[in-house]
Scaffold this motif. Structure first.
Motif, PDB file in Angstrom:
ATOM      1  N   SER A 146      15.416 -40.931  21.903  1.00 38.83           N
ATOM      2  CA  SER A 146      15.370 -41.086  20.448  1.00 38.83           C
ATOM      3  C   SER A 146      13.986 -41.234  19.864  1.00 38.83           C
ATOM      4  CB  SER A 146      16.330 -42.158  19.722  1.00 38.83           C
ATOM      5  OG  SER A 146      15.506 -43.530  20.256  1.00 38.83           O
ATOM      6  N   ALA A 147      13.571 -40.612  18.890  1.00 38.69           N
ATOM      7  CA  ALA A 147      12.118 -40.299  18.451  1.00 38.69           C
ATOM      8  C   ALA A 147      12.170 -40.885  16.877  1.00 38.69           C
ATOM      9  CB  ALA A 147      11.620 -39.127  18.428  1.00 38.69           C
ATOM     10  N   ASP A 148      10.990 -41.424  16.743  1.00 37.65           N
ATOM     11  CA  ASP A 148      10.667 -41.687  15.213  1.00 37.65           C
ATOM     12  C   ASP A 148       9.504 -41.041  14.767  1.00 37.65           C
ATOM     13  OD1 ASP A 148      11.287 -42.895  12.489  1.00 37.65           O
ATOM     14  OD2 ASP A 148       9.915 -44.563  13.160  1.00 37.65           O
ATOM     15  N   ALA A 155       4.137 -51.451   5.123  1.00 34.81           N
ATOM     16  CA  ALA A 155       4.793 -51.342   6.411  1.00 34.81           C
ATOM     17  C   ALA A 155       5.794 -50.494   6.187  1.00 34.81           C
ATOM     18  CB  ALA A 155       5.037 -52.950   6.843  1.00 34.81           C
ATOM     19  N   PHE A 156       6.204 -49.695   7.240  1.00 37.28           N
ATOM     20  CA  PHE A 156       7.408 -48.669   7.129  1.00 37.28           C
ATOM     21  C   PHE A 156       8.038 -49.407   8.465  1.00 37.28           C
ATOM     22  CE2 PHE A 156       4.061 -46.950   5.324  1.00 37.28           C
ATOM     23  CZ  PHE A 156       4.638 -46.094   3.919  1.00 37.28           C
ATOM     24  N   LEU A 157       9.600 -49.464   8.110  1.00 40.14           N
ATOM     25  CA  LEU A 157      10.364 -49.789   9.266  1.00 40.14           C
ATOM     26  C   LEU A 157      11.672 -48.888   9.349  1.00 40.14           C
ATOM     27  CD1 LEU A 157      11.328 -52.223  11.215  1.00 40.14           C
ATOM     28  CD2 LEU A 157      12.699 -53.194   9.257  1.00 40.14           C
ATOM     29  N   SER A 158      11.660 -48.233  10.921  1.00 43.24           N
ATOM     30  CA  SER A 158      12.876 -47.364  10.988  1.00 43.24           C
ATOM     31  C   SER A 158      13.594 -48.248  12.026  1.00 43.24           C
ATOM     32  CB  SER A 158      12.368 -46.073  11.592  1.00 43.24           C
ATOM     33  OG  SER A 158      11.667 -45.393  10.648  1.00 43.24           O
ATOM     34  N   LEU A 159      14.923 -48.158  11.502  1.00 43.30           N
ATOM     35  CA  LEU A 159      16.142 -49.054  12.408  1.00 43.30           C
ATOM     36  C   LEU A 159      17.132 -48.221  12.873  1.00 43.30           C
ATOM     37  CD1 LEU A 159      16.600 -52.088   9.992  1.00 43.30           C
ATOM     38  CD2 LEU A 159      15.198 -51.956  11.971  1.00 43.30           C
ATOM     39  N   CYS A 212      12.292 -32.029  14.816  1.00 44.15           N
ATOM     40  CA  CYS A 212      11.791 -33.256  14.665  1.00 44.15           C
ATOM     41  C   CYS A 212      10.702 -33.615  13.581  1.00 44.15           C
ATOM     42  CB  CYS A 212      11.238 -33.982  15.776  1.00 44.15           C
ATOM     43  SG  CYS A 212      10.631 -35.738  16.068  1.00 44.15           S
ATOM     44  N   LEU A 213       9.576 -32.739  13.821  1.00 44.68           N
ATOM     45  CA  LEU A 213       8.315 -32.762  12.871  1.00 44.68           C
ATOM     46  C   LEU A 213       8.615 -32.080  11.616  1.00 44.68           C
ATOM     47  CD1 LEU A 213       5.419 -33.414  12.786  1.00 44.68           C
ATOM     48  CD2 LEU A 213       4.802 -30.967  13.473  1.00 44.68           C
ATOM     49  N   ASP A 224      10.854 -40.641   9.791  1.00 44.20           N
ATOM     50  CA  ASP A 224      12.028 -40.192   9.998  1.00 44.20           C
ATOM     51  C   ASP A 224      12.542 -40.377  11.407  1.00 44.20           C
ATOM     52  OD1 ASP A 224      13.169 -38.561   7.340  1.00 44.20           O
ATOM     53  OD2 ASP A 224      11.235 -37.843   7.637  1.00 44.20           O
ATOM     54  N   LEU A 225      13.536 -41.028  11.646  1.00 45.16           N
ATOM     55  CA  LEU A 225      14.167 -41.137  13.165  1.00 45.16           C
ATOM     56  C   LEU A 225      14.890 -39.898  13.472  1.00 45.16           C
ATOM     57  CD1 LEU A 225      16.306 -44.354  12.504  1.00 45.16           C
ATOM     58  CD2 LEU A 225      14.399 -43.923  14.213  1.00 45.16           C
ATOM     59  N   PHE A 226      14.938 -39.610  14.643  1.00 44.85           N
ATOM     60  CA  PHE A 226      15.365 -38.268  15.207  1.00 44.85           C
ATOM     61  C   PHE A 226      16.102 -38.804  16.450  1.00 44.85           C
ATOM     62  CE2 PHE A 226      14.877 -34.139  17.551  1.00 44.85           C
ATOM     63  CZ  PHE A 226      15.286 -33.398  16.648  1.00 44.85           C
TER      64      PHE A 226
END
Lengths: 336, 336
Positions: free
Chosen positions: A142-144, B90-94, A71-72, A49-51
């Protein structure tokens, strides 16, 4: 990012993170990969998940501990929605603006963010096992976040199993996260209002225990997902994956007190479209007997799964008089 | 990001990605989590890498296919460095700038990026199993890539096992990625120079087969990592994790032809500090007999592991006359 800044930041993270734990973390931060172990025969659940600043949080209104927690929580909630997968490890990638590493208040903000992240991580047994840091191209943070969990194959709850006639259920209450956000933004703008609300926007509670308890009730839940984007949007995902339609009874929606006090119309809008409540939305066979509470969290039936028909809208909401209106997804959408 | 833009983008990704494969992917894109299966008794290797515009690639100089390839190669190379862990998913966050979704050339760029990503993903059996998308706060594109692999516990190569007396080895050649980048940037600025070089900067080759073959040689490799940040920086990581020092022989460094043609001094600088070569850097016992090639890739001994002593610098490089100079890490640093 300056090498020294980054190195000390990583050392700090690493010293605070376990190298291994009993549950499944074999090797944590410091090598090319983390190494995990899963129970024999269990499946691995992975979610990312992007944050993003300005979209998932605002530095000027969210306390740093709340931002780290949220975020978590995004990732833990996805594990919950699969049937309460047991967390093994969390990974955090941070893109940090250069300016944040050279400003004392910003460094304090980052430290607060990590404290909020770690407090939740300890509580749910999801140790920080790795990640990456880099210099953000712009001035925003930004975080992922990646969560890895394990789940017994027979206990998996998918989005795709809802059948016509099933009841539609929700855990907890809706609209609280959006109502709290409104109050926070109003305070940031006007300086008035309660200074610290620690509600479902600041510290959402991932429903891992409820997800696991639901998955243990044999043959009850037919589909499950979490309400992150907003009930209307997430109902759309459920209908899409299960190939069904859904009718919601507006009067049955459990309203969070923070939403309810804004009046019935606004409360309904926030409950339907607000998002970020991180409650579990699930379907259960018409005959299924569900307790009033599961893992101490209230369960409420809010609607019915219908057959999908060409001339009928996929999502409808019935008002108190029984009149049906089309429900248009009004929340966010992002890739899972 | 506009809901429609994002949805069609995800549908596109999802249609092109397998729901499951034989190797371990049980459930791909479309639910709250992906589900994977690992071979009984094997460990799970997880790595995450940021891929940020302006730092890891430039949209104006990297072809989109190359950017997508490089994004995934970063993670595959980490799996290689653990002892050739077999990719599962694979996992991709964009994080995409809003403008990119409304511009036809930008959409073409994204499509090219995904093509490059997927071509490498197919080749190494690392299907795209999930991720996230969100609206980037600024005008830059950024990504986070997660690789999940599996490895037999006895085959793991860590950074922490190097011992004084061990030889220091490298696969392939060094400096090529940095030399190619220089040529690309010069061309972007002046319009002169070769228009398309498809070398180790554009399409780095993750050394998965070499990593696996090295791990299968019993008792040979004592430590291993990949050269992503630059030889000098990554040697520093090796020394830090193993508690040792290292002396490199400058004359023994295998120079990539793209670096060699820049003259000996510049070539040496790029080989030592350039980074992004994604070769494997490993140590092996002094008595270990290593073949000239492993999985068709040349192996070269470039130095020796030394005891760490207070008065001696941790990293030294010996020139052709045998004179030692302190080697200062000059590459990038980021959290693993």
């Amino acid at each position: 990012m300056g090498a020294v800044g980054e190195l000390s930041f990583i050392k700090n993270l690493r010293e605070r993170s376990p190298v291994r734990n009993r549950r499944g973390l074999q090797l944590g931060i410091g090598d090319d990969c983390a190494l995990l172990r899963v129970r024999p025969g269990w499946q691995i659940a992975v979610t990312t998940d992007l944050f993003l600043e300005g979209r998932h949080f605002r530095r000027e209104s969210h306390r740093p501990e709340s931002a780290g927690h949220r975020c978590l929580a995004r990732g833990l909630s996805d594990l919950a929605a699969m049937g309460g997968a047991t967390p093994i490890a969390a990974f955090l990638s941070l893109a940090l603006p250069r300016t944040m590493l050279h400003s004392v208040p910003d460094q304090r903000w980052i430290a607060g963010f990590l404290q909020g992240f770690e407090a939740l991580s300890r509580r749910f047994g999801a140790p920080l096992a790795g990640g990456d840091t880099g210099e953000a191209p712009g001035p925003e943070f930004s975080a992922d976040v990646v969560l890895v969990g394990q789940i017994r194959p027979g206990r998996v709850l998918l989005r795709s199993g809802a059948k016509p006639g099933d009841g539609v259920w929700i855990t907890g209450a809706l609209g609280g996260a959006a109502a709290e956000l409104e109050a926070m933004l109003a305070r940031a703008e006007t300086g008035r209002g309660p200074s610290r609300i620690s509600g479902p926007q600041s510290f959402p509670e991932p429903r891992l225990a409820v997800g696991a308890a639901l998955a243990r009730l044999p043959g009850v839940a037919t589909a499950c997902l979490d309400v992150s984007d907003g009930l209307s949007t997430d109902l759309g995902h459920l209908c899409e994956e299960s190939g069904v339609a859904v009718r919601i009874e507006a009067a049955s929606l459990p309203l969070h007190p923070l939403a309810a006090r804004l009046g019935p119309e606004r409360a309904l809008a926030l409950a339907l479209h607000g998002g970020e409540d991180y409650e579990l939305l699930f379907t259960a066979g018409a005959e299924a007997r569900l307790p009033k509470r599961l893992a101490s969290v209230p369960l409420t039936r809010i609607g019915t799964v219908l057959k999908r028909e060409r001339r009928r809208p996929i999502l409808t909401v019935a008002d108190a008089t029984g009149r049906n209106q089309t429900l248009t997804p009004g929340g966010w959408e992002h890739l899972r």
